[in-house]
Design an enzyme around this catalytic site. Sequence first.
Site, mmCIF file in Angstrom:
data_model
loop_
_atom_site.group_PDB
_atom_site.id
_atom_site.type_symbol
_atom_site.label_atom_id
_atom_site.label_comp_id
_atom_site.label_asym_id
_atom_site.label_seq_id
_atom_site.Cartn_x
_atom_site.Cartn_y
_atom_site.Cartn_z
ATOM 1 C CG ASP A 185 7.313 3.867 0.569
ATOM 2 O OD1 ASP A 185 6.120 4.144 0.801
ATOM 3 O OD2 ASP A 185 7.659 2.903 -0.141
ATOM 4 N N GLY A 209 6.310 -4.702 3.367
ATOM 5 C CA GLY A 209 5.619 -3.522 2.857
ATOM 6 C C GLY A 209 5.537 -2.400 3.876
ATOM 7 C CG LEU A 210 5.247 -2.789 7.682
ATOM 8 C CD1 LEU A 210 5.392 -3.357 9.095
ATOM 9 C CD2 LEU A 210 3.945 -1.997 7.573
ATOM 10 C CD GLU A 248 13.392 1.896 -2.774
ATOM 11 O OE1 GLU A 248 13.757 2.434 -1.717
ATOM 12 O OE2 GLU A 248 12.600 0.956 -2.809
ATOM 13 C CG HIS A 263 -0.246 1.690 -6.689
ATOM 14 N ND1 HIS A 263 0.740 1.230 -7.531
ATOM 15 C CD2 HIS A 263 -0.304 0.796 -5.677
ATOM 16 C CE1 HIS A 263 1.240 0.097 -7.041
ATOM 17 N NE2 HIS A 263 0.624 -0.190 -5.909
HETATM 18 C C1 GLA Z 1 5.357 1.362 -2.624
HETATM 19 C C2 GLA Z 1 6.154 2.501 -3.239
HETATM 20 C C3 GLA Z 1 5.475 3.847 -3.012
HETATM 21 C C4 GLA Z 1 4.011 3.805 -3.418
HETATM 22 C C5 GLA Z 1 3.321 2.583 -2.838
HETATM 23 C C6 GLA Z 1 1.915 2.432 -3.354
HETATM 24 O O1 GLA Z 1 5.342 1.483 -1.222
HETATM 25 O O2 GLA Z 1 7.450 2.533 -2.675
HETATM 26 O O3 GLA Z 1 6.180 4.841 -3.725
HETATM 27 O O4 GLA Z 1 3.873 3.865 -4.807
HETATM 28 O O5 GLA Z 1 4.030 1.379 -3.109
HETATM 29 O O6 GLA Z 1 1.110 3.438 -2.878
#
Ligand code: GLA
Length: 388
Positions: A177, A129-130, A165, A39
């Site tokens: 990401d 979350g990957l 996105e 974050h």
């Molecule tokens: C998700 C979001 C990223 C980042 C993370 C937290 O993966 O896509 O942009 O903010 O959460 O670090």
Amino acid sequence: MTGHPDVADRATAGFSCGYDATPAGRWAAPGRVNLIGEHTDYNDGFVLPFALPLRTVVAADPQPGERWTVRSEIADRPVDFGAAEADSPGRVTGWGGYVAGVVWALRGAGYAVPGARLAIASDVPLGSGLSSSAALEAAVLAALADLGGLDLPAERRPRLAQRAENGYVGAPTGIMDQSAVIRCRAGHALFLDCRDESVDHVPFDLDAAGLAILVIDSRAPHRHADGEYASRRAACERAADLLGVPALRDVPVADLDAALARLPDDETRRRVRHVVTENQRVLDTVALLRAGRVAEIGPLLTASHASMRDDFAITVPEVDTAVEAALAAGALGARMTGGGFGGCVLALVEAAAAEPVAAAVRSAYAERGFAAPDTLTAFPAPGAIRLP
Ligand code: GLA
């Protein structure tokens, strides 16, 4: 977490079966884990992700006109859309929305996007979350850029994929990401300054250090993750306004106490403390890696987790349990990785301890009645490429 047979062969087979033709090419983009820096991206700060050996592959060829047809191994029916749908954000929904979003972002940036037929296969688990969505965006972007001969250097691609996105799918994520899955290099973590997008590829040789990264999929159901993510982001932006800085990145850790004293409530103070201290932990981690002191990053990972749990309030019992069990079983450090409210935990372990630590997490889960977690041993893999 790996599929069979090989994901590239599955993409080719999906293309051949679906279109009765041979693809013009295949493009791959990986999932990612973030070693540290959570974050911080949308606060113009620092992150340190690396790409995983799990990949999404798109097989594609051009088709006439402004028409895009997309098949996926997870869907029975193809998604088919033209320029009108691509130009209306949100119109194509579900997994096809990421593909339409890339077409939308490219067209919006003035590129002549070729019509195309695509077939998708993936080993990146969905919703863990990957960054399965960033992998899909990056692979599609690479395919369309090559098929259309678009002048699109790698450094410009993450913003376009992020725009897909943010603007088409409607998820207000940062730049991490998409940067990770496009710009990472094998054997390195990607030190990214999210303000100016400058990068440094930091050697991350786990083998040489006798270490491994264990990735544990908490399998926690994502509870209101989208709304919570957006509300954390909004809180950070409000705090930056109150402090009179462009972004929380501009609060140096040395000025943290003074900054906190100017904030109106405890919740805002805790959110700001997470972001400011997390940026510093990224810098400290990079310094240790550059000095070859890999094992010493463990406490920074664990401190990052505590900050996400106590200050940013984005962890859930499944991820806290995985972190605690991994540490109790001898992990050198452990933290949740990604946006939060579920997803994966990473643990830095002595190579020989990977399996015992995974077993300890499984038994802690069984004791609490949680669904058994998936695990994999991760190493830094390359970013998006065209396959030979
Ligand atoms: C998700 C979001 C990223 C980042 C993370 C937290 O993966 O896509 O942009 O903010 O959460 O670090």
